[in-house]
Design a protein around this motif. Sequence first.
Motif: not given
Length: 345
Positions: A275-285
Amino acid sequence: MKSGSGLKDRLVAQALNEGFVSCRVCRPWDVPAVPARLEAFLQAGYHGQMGWMAERTHWRGDPAALWPDARSVIMLAESYTPDHDPTEVLRHAERGAISVYAQNKDYHDLVKKRLKRLARWLIAEAGGEVKVFVDTAPVPEKALGHAAGLGWQGKHTNLVSRDWGNWAFIGSVFTTLDLPSDMSEVDHCGSCRACLDVCPTDAFPRPYQLDARRCISYLTIEHKGPVDEELRGKMGNRIYGCDDCLAACPWNKFAVAASDLRYASRPELKSPPLAELAGFDDAAFRKKFSGSPIKRIGRDRFVRNVLYAIGNSGLPELRPIAARLVDDPDPTVADAARWAVKQLA
C-alpha cells in the motif's frame, strides 16, 4: 609477463583480506563453449528485450577478443548471504518481496571498488596492466568463474560452490601478467532439481538453460511495458527480482556470511507494505531507493510491479489503492492498476 606461484599465493591472501570469499585464476581463452551457447540462447530468443546481449557478441563469447593483451583472468566471489529467510515474505501477500541483493547498497559500486583496490595492489607488486569488470561489460563471468574453479554453473545457470553456496557476486580482473591457472570445477548438481522445480513461472526449458522471458527477475527489472497476463498471476508479490532458485539450492548449507555490512538488508526493504509503495511518485521513489539498484528501473516500472503484486494478493482492502492509479499518466501503470482492480473485484 611471467609471474610465479609466490605472487599468486600473495594475491589470493590479499583478495581474502579485501573481503572476497574466493580468488581463482584462468585464461581468457578457457571458455571455448561460450560462443555456441550464446548463439543458441539468442537464436531461441531467450534474451527477450535485452537487445544488448545480441551486441558485441564477439566479445561476449570470447574474452580473449575483449582485450587481446590479457594473459590471465582473476575471478573473485564476494558473498552476500542473507541473514534471514528470503522466502518468508512470500507468505505475506500484503508485503512486497525484493531480491536480497537489492535490499541495501548497489553491489556494482561496492564490488568494483574492492576489485580496483586489489588491482592496484597487483600492479604495485608485479607491474603489468589490468582491467576490472563486474556485471556491466560483455564478459561471460559465470563461465569464466567455472573455468577458474570458483564453482560450477548450476542447473539454474548461476554459479554454485561447495564452499560458499550460490549467494555471491562475481567480479574479474583481467591482467597482462601470466599467473598460474587453477583447475576448473566439476558439476556437483547430480540429480537435484530443487532450483528448477521451485521456479514459479517455469523459466527453465531444461536444466542449465534459462528463458529470461519467463524469469521473474527479468520481468520485474528488464522488461518494459505490460507483462503478459498469464505470467502476472505467477509473479505473486515479487516486486523486484526473485530469489527462489537461489534459496532452494542445497549447497547453501555451506554459505558464507557476507563480510560487508552494507549488504545487510535495510529493515524497511525486507518486506515493505504494498500500500505504501503503490503511492510513490517519482520524487518519493528516488528518495526511497537512493543508492539502491532498484532506482535504475524508475518509478513507473516499479509501481507496475507493485500493482501486479496487489492484484495477486487476494486482499480486497488493497483494491482502493489500485483504483487510484487507473488513470496514471504512464499507460503501463494504468493498465496494471486496472488489472489489479479486476483481480480483486
